[in-house]
Design an enzyme around this catalytic site. Structure first.
Site, PDB file in Angstrom:
ATOM      1  N   GLU A 136       0.828  -1.208   0.000  1.00 41.63           N
ATOM      2  CA  GLU A 136       0.000   0.000   0.000  1.00 41.63           C
ATOM      3  C   GLU A 136       0.862   1.258   0.000  1.00 41.63           C
ATOM      4  O   GLU A 136       1.929   1.291   0.608  1.00 41.63           O
ATOM      5  CB  GLU A 136      -0.885   0.042   1.245  1.00 41.63           C
ATOM      6  N   GLY A 173       5.121  -2.322   7.438  1.00 39.99           N
ATOM      7  CA  GLY A 173       6.464  -2.771   7.788  1.00 39.99           C
ATOM      8  C   GLY A 173       7.156  -1.888   8.812  1.00 39.99           C
ATOM      9  O   GLY A 173       6.723  -0.779   9.106  1.00 39.99           O
ATOM     10  N   CYS A 190      -2.772  -3.359  14.659  1.00 40.08           N
ATOM     11  CA  CYS A 190      -2.397  -2.996  13.289  1.00 40.08           C
ATOM     12  C   CYS A 190      -2.747  -4.090  12.287  1.00 40.08           C
ATOM     13  O   CYS A 190      -2.498  -5.276  12.525  1.00 40.08           O
ATOM     14  CB  CYS A 190      -0.895  -2.706  13.238  1.00 40.08           C
ATOM     15  N   CYS A 250      -3.521   1.483   8.176  1.00 43.73           N
ATOM     16  CA  CYS A 250      -2.352   0.921   7.521  1.00 43.73           C
ATOM     17  C   CYS A 250      -2.490  -0.592   7.381  1.00 43.73           C
ATOM     18  O   CYS A 250      -2.717  -1.303   8.355  1.00 43.73           O
ATOM     19  CB  CYS A 250      -1.098   1.265   8.330  1.00 43.73           C
TER      20      CYS A 250
END
Length: 362
Positions: free
Chosen positions: A105, A175, A132, A349
């Site tokens: 993304e 990440g 997350c 996210c």
């Protein structure tokens, strides 16, 4: 007809290094090895980052022999846009497919001061933050520097249609950036370089969950990049629940590294604090945070969290957010509440990627 799996296998077998992974001096070194003058590096960068061409044949001021050498040695990384979501506030979320079939993304956010891009550094994440969506499915692999650069190039191509430009960036996508440290730093130097995309260092922000050894290393870098810590709690018990990384790098050790960074660089640090209803959003939590940050040159960014279907956390009520902010301000903490963007699309996210992966498994 080739299946998707066969195409991906073929891509893996024939893949060359990405030309976007090369810093200018590395391009100059390669040209020297090829018996070419090093000034050609500036011309190549101009084609890649100013004109944003997608193939070597368009580099018309380069001899055909050099174009062939480039083509035989490097890929011009292109990202396949799988999904493009546009919010009512102008935020655009891209789901890009990589050469091996994995997806990542990238988000374009519009502000009064310009356009900002949020880039991804890994396919998935190993950190395991319990709030997350990025960590769902674990870590698959690191992105190459060129794959991170390509995100900025692709978004800039989209902005070219309206004669706009990317003016700032945040490394806060999928990440943990410091788990991909070398590629992260190559990326930052490429996009910062005047012959590259040329985003000013002070218009770039890197965020980490708290990889303590890399904070010390980052403090020694020669770039004035903004730095942020995903904190989310000021006591060990709550932070360990929200962020398992806290068990590996304890809060006192993290704060020691933060103080070293601030003293070494003279730069203010930002602490990101997501507010989760009933977890870390009470007055006593704000008081703990103010005590933890006392004497530290910093800014706190309060984040009203986006809902993630796969997680159990709920949003903090609006009035509680303001009370939390006031408690910090009353204790001398520099604090703002982050403006919400992309609330009507898959804004959290990793959420769009998780949604796409779920669709693929049906």
């Amino acid at each position: 007809m080739e299946t998707t799996v066969k195409k991906q296998k073929k891509n893996l077998e024939t893949k060359k290094p990405s030309i976007y992974s090369l810093q200018l001096h590395e391009m100059q070194d390669w040209l020297k090895e090829q018996g070419e003058p090093k000034f050609r590096a500036g011309q190549i960068f101009d084609w890649l980052y100013k004109k944003r061409v997608k193939n070597y044949e368009d580099m018309s001021n380069l001899a055909k022999g050099l174009r062939d050498k480039l083509s035989n040695s490097f890929d011009i990384t292109t990202l396949n846009t799988l999904v493009k979501q546009t919010s009512s506030d102008g935020t655009i979320k891209f789901l890009f497919q990589l050469y091996d079939g994995y997806s990542i993304e990238t988000v374009l956010m519009r502000h009064e001061y310009g356009n900002s891009i949020c880039v991804t550094t890994q396919v998935g994440c190993r950190i395991g933050c319990t709030f997350c969506a990025s960590t769902l499915g674990g870590l698959k692999r690191n992105l190459e520097a060129g794959e991170i650069v390509a995100q900025v190039v692709e978004v800039q191509r989209a902005l070219d249609e309206t004669e706009e430009r990317v003016s700032s960036l945040v490394v806060m996508g999928i990440g943990e950036p410091f788990d991909n440290y070398d590629n992260l730093m190559s990326f930052l130097r490429i996009v910062n370089h005047e012959k590259g995309i040329h985003i000013g260092a002070r218009h770039m922000t890197v965020s980490t969950s708290g990889i303590v050894p890399k904070i010390y290393k980052f403090a020694e870098e020669d770039m004035q990049i903004n730095f942020a810590i995903s904190l989310h709690a000021a006591n060990t018990e709550i932070r360990s629940k929200l962020m398992p990384i806290n068990r590996a790098y304890k809060l006192p050790d993290l704060m020691e590294a933060v103080k070293y960074y601030v003293n070494r660089t003279g730069r203010r640090i930002t602490f990101e604090y997501g507010l989760f209803g009933g977890e870390n959003d009470q007055v006593e939590h704000a008081e703990e945070l103010a005590a933890l940050l006392k004497g530290v040159k910093c800014h706190v960014n309060l984040i009203p969290v986006n809902y993630v279907p796969e997680r159990d956390y709920v949003r903090t009520p609006r009035e509680q957010i303001f009370l939390f902010e006031k408690t910090l301000k009353d204790r001398g903490v520099n604090v703002t509440i982050r403006r919400e963007q992309g609330h009507d699309i898959d804004a959290a996210c990793g959420q769009l990627r998780a949604k796409e992966r779920k669709e693929e498994t049906r």
